[in-house]
Design a protein around this motif. Structure first.
Motif, PDB file in Angstrom:
ATOM      1  N   PHE A 154       1.888   2.544  -3.283  1.00  0.00           N
ATOM      2  CA  PHE A 154       0.828   2.840  -4.247  1.00  0.00           C
ATOM      3  C   PHE A 154       1.158   4.114  -5.025  1.00  0.00           C
ATOM      4  CE2 PHE A 154      -3.132   5.066  -5.386  1.00  0.00           C
ATOM      5  CZ  PHE A 154      -3.660   4.118  -6.243  1.00  0.00           C
TER       6      PHE A 154
ATOM      7  N   VAL B  12       0.845  -1.205   0.000  1.00  0.00           N
ATOM      8  CA  VAL B  12       0.000   0.000   0.000  1.00  0.00           C
ATOM      9  C   VAL B  12       0.879   1.254   0.000  1.00  0.00           C
ATOM     10  CG1 VAL B  12      -1.714   1.300   1.349  1.00  0.00           C
ATOM     11  CG2 VAL B  12      -1.893  -1.201   1.170  1.00  0.00           C
TER      12      VAL B  12
ATOM     13  N   MET C  34      -5.970  -2.572  -3.672  1.00  0.00           N
ATOM     14  CA  MET C  34      -4.816  -2.334  -4.549  1.00  0.00           C
ATOM     15  C   MET C  34      -4.996  -3.040  -5.891  1.00  0.00           C
ATOM     16  SD  MET C  34      -2.361  -0.502  -3.157  1.00  0.00           S
ATOM     17  CE  MET C  34      -0.889  -1.043  -3.992  1.00  0.00           C
TER      18      MET C  34
ATOM     19  N   GLU D   5      -5.131  -0.968  -9.340  1.00  0.00           N
ATOM     20  CA  GLU D   5      -4.086  -1.127 -10.359  1.00  0.00           C
ATOM     21  C   GLU D   5      -4.683  -1.429 -11.736  1.00  0.00           C
ATOM     22  OE1 GLU D   5      -0.663  -2.418  -7.161  1.00  0.00           O
ATOM     23  OE2 GLU D   5      -1.595  -3.977  -8.388  1.00  0.00           O
TER      24      GLU D   5
END
Ligand code: A3P
Length: 294
Positions: free
Chosen positions: A33, A30, A93, A97
């Motif tokens: 990110f 995370v 996530m 993505e």
């Protein structure tokens, strides 16, 4: 329908902040990110009105088009950054993505744990705060029904854990103060749940202006209508009814009451007195104008 295997995870500390164990375990991912300039972060302490604000934001970005905002459930349209489970396909996530920026991203992280790329890119952030008494009541009922959260235990002990900052995502006090202190330096619109209840049209306009959208009066009126508690409670794309296996709906509802002042049905006079004393001491240096009733 999103299904997940779950259990009541213990909390594990990440730099002093208790997080659900799977969230803590994947936190290194995370932190890396990559946010982009036009991504929008909706940040809250749990139970502050995140889902409500997300729905308002999505409707604003889609000029009040209800059909478009029913394209998918909240957690698909606006993924939850740090959330994960043993099944990685449901992690925020993984969803993010695969999405093209600009994305609307939900987080409960305190400001110091927000990935650096959000600040480097100069992303806009909408922070929503709710008075702590209604927040802790809402969180208590949520933890009774959310089978991935640590066992809430009895109410008096739960209230103590909240006051000590021991619940997942840490201290409410530090959370609301952290974003408050940074709101001038960073691009943060700081909102209150109580203001949204009091005058939703005014707050929809504030959010729209922050996002650079000018809406007609009728679009604002429609957004208000589509985001009342009653409307969202009936909307399967906004009420979390599509999430299976995580919530024990016999224990409580995600769309529970949606009111200001429900704390009065839960706090004993003694609890209220102790809470008030602790609240005033803890918040003295950063007086944020919270309202406990309307
Ligand atoms: P209660 O448990 O007090 O009813 P979050 O989305 O941050 O988890 O917050 C959930 C809380 O916001 C719950 O509070 C929920 O009922 C309330 N809520 C959700 N949608 C709402 C709406 N449209 N208007 C008012 N409250 C809403």
């Amino acid at each position: 329908m999103e299904r997940t295997v779950c259990s009541r995870y213990p909390s594990v500390s990440v730099r002093g902040i208790p997080l659900q164990e799977p969230v803590a375990r994947h936190f290194a991912r995370v932190e890396k990110f990559q946010a982009f300039k036009d991504d929008l972060l909706v940040a809250t302490y749990p139970k502050a009105g995140t889902t409500w604000t997300q729905e308002v934001v999505d409707l604003i970005l889609n000029e009040g088009n209800e059909e478009k905002c029913r394209r998918a459930p909240t957690y698909i349209r606006m993924p939850f950054l740090e959330m994960t489970s043993p099944d990685p396909s449901v992690s925020g996530m993984t969803k993010l993505e695969k999405m093209d920026p600009p994305r609307v991203i939900k987080t409960h992280l305190p400001i110091q744990l927000v990935p650096q790329s959000f600040w480097e890119a100069g992303c806009k952030v909408i922070y929503v705060a709710r008075n702590p008494k209604d927040t802790v009541v809402s969180y208590f009922h949520f933890d009774r029904m959310n089978l991935t959260q640590p066992e809430p235990g009895p109410w008096p002990e739960y209230l103590e854990k909240f006051m000590k900052g021991q619940l997942c995502w840490g201290s409410w006090y530090d959370h609301v103060k952290g974003y408050w202190r940074e709101k001038q330096n960073k691009n943060i619109l700081y909102l209150f749940y109580e203001d949204m209840k009091e005058n939703p049209a005014r707050e929809v306009v504030r959010i729209a202006e922050f996002l650079g959208h000018r809406l007609s009066k009728s679009v604002v009126g429609n957004i208000v209508k589509m985001t009342t508690f009653a409307a969202m409670q009936k909307n399967p794309m906004a009420n979390y009814s599509t999430l299976s296996g995580i919530f024990d709906r016999k224990a409580s509802e995600f769309m529970r009451k949606g009111e200001v002042g429900d704390w009065q049905n839960h706090f004993s006079p003694q609890e209220n007195a102790a809470f008030e004393e602790h609240y005033h001491k803890t918040m003295a240096a950063t007086p944020i104008p919270f309202r406990f009733s309307l």
